[in-house]
Write an enzyme that holds these catalytic residues in place. Structure first.
Site: not given
Ligand code: NAP
Length: 263
Positions: A22, A66, A89
């Site tokens: 990412k 994450q 997200d």
């Protein structure tokens, strides 16, 4: 310049490689990334303090924590703490609620990437019989929801399967579009699909392979070699849904930066 705040707690190798990918993608397209690698012992309060700092930092338009987080940290508390306007997200309940209601929201990256894969490959979603294997909050539930929306990217008829589904193959054989997100190799075999099916393989599984330097290779949830003979289209693992997930994260971050700049 759009900015992404990245938080990784602990040293899970898969999470480390996702975060690296990412960050590399951010660098490639000129997104500033604020990289925070925290030890596994980080307390929930410390993590919440970091999220709060990023919530008010004008250089940061998107926040990525994450998952999974270590067991001692309440994941939902951390996701709830993220400013919904920076929730790139798409996991904050505010964005999930908006998505379900069909309102504009940050869409979760993996399902959004799947929709883009289908659209850009010319697959007709409207009216299609879609079978989703898996009902997680990050893949199964949101993709099923997005596909039933009364919209140009929805209008499908969707079945969701899971480990309590009585006869998985009975459902998968009906699918025009089959989305496998079970996290188990060979969950979908050739006898479980019909000719011409479009297969989206979300799974990322490590299987031992002594011929590889790392001692393992990555496979999806679908028996690719056999199923590709029957499928009209099929995504590979690696190289299918994974890169699209990262792309949609970048997309959401750029959208967030545009909204912050009022453009
Ligand atoms: P998860 O939270 O473990 O959920 C797996 C789901 O699959 C569960 O709902 C489970 O049912 C169902 N399931 C498992 N085995 C099954 C079987 N044999 N038959 C029917 N249903 C079955 O996993 P996830 O987070 O959704 O991830 C799924 C996979 O996608 C993983 O391999 C993950 O690494 C991968 N992934 C990839 C990306 C990417 O960007 N490429 C992104 C996210 C996830 P129950 O609910 O009944 O347990």
């Amino acid at each position: 310049m759009p900015g992404l705040g990245v938080v990784l707690v602990g040293d899970d190798p898969a999470s480390q490689s996702y975060v690296r990918a990412k960050e590399r993608a951010c660098e490639n397209i000129g997104i500033y990334s604020d990289d925070n690698r925290l030890p596994a012992e980080t307390s929930e309060a410390e993590l919440l303090a970091l999220v709060n700092r990023m919530n008010t930092d004008h250089k940061i338009n998107g926040i990525l924590v994450q998952l999974p987080l270590p067991k001692h940290i309440n994941e939902s508390k951390v996701l709830m703490a993220i400013n919904p306007a920076k929730d790139v997200d798409g996991f904050h309940p505010m964005n999930i609620g908006k998505m379900v209601a069909g309102e504009k929201a940050f869409l979760p990256c993996t399902p959004h990437g799947i929709i883009q894969l289908l659209l850009r490959s010319g697959v007709k979603i409207e009216g299609a019989e879609v079978v989703v294997v898996g009902r997680s909050n990050i893949v199964g539930k949101p993709i099923a929801n997005m596909l039933i929306q009364k919209s140009a990217t929805g209008n499908a008829t969707v079945t969701i399967c899971h480990t309590r589904t009585r006869s998985l193959a009975e459902h998968t054989r009906r699918a025009d579009i089959l989305i496998a997100a079970a996290g188990r190799p060979n969950t979908v075999t050739a006898d479980m699909v019909k000719d011409g099916v479009v297969v989206i393989d979300v799974g990322v599984n490590r299987v031992e392979d002594a011929t590889k330097k790392k001692g393992y290779r990555l496979v999806g949830d679908v028996d690719f070699e056999a199923v590709k003979e029957k499928a009209s289209l099929i995504t590979p693992v690696p190289g299918g849904v994974g890169p699209m997930t990262i792309t949609m994260l970048l997309y959401n971050t750029v959208e967030s930066a545009k909204a912050a700049a009022g453009t």
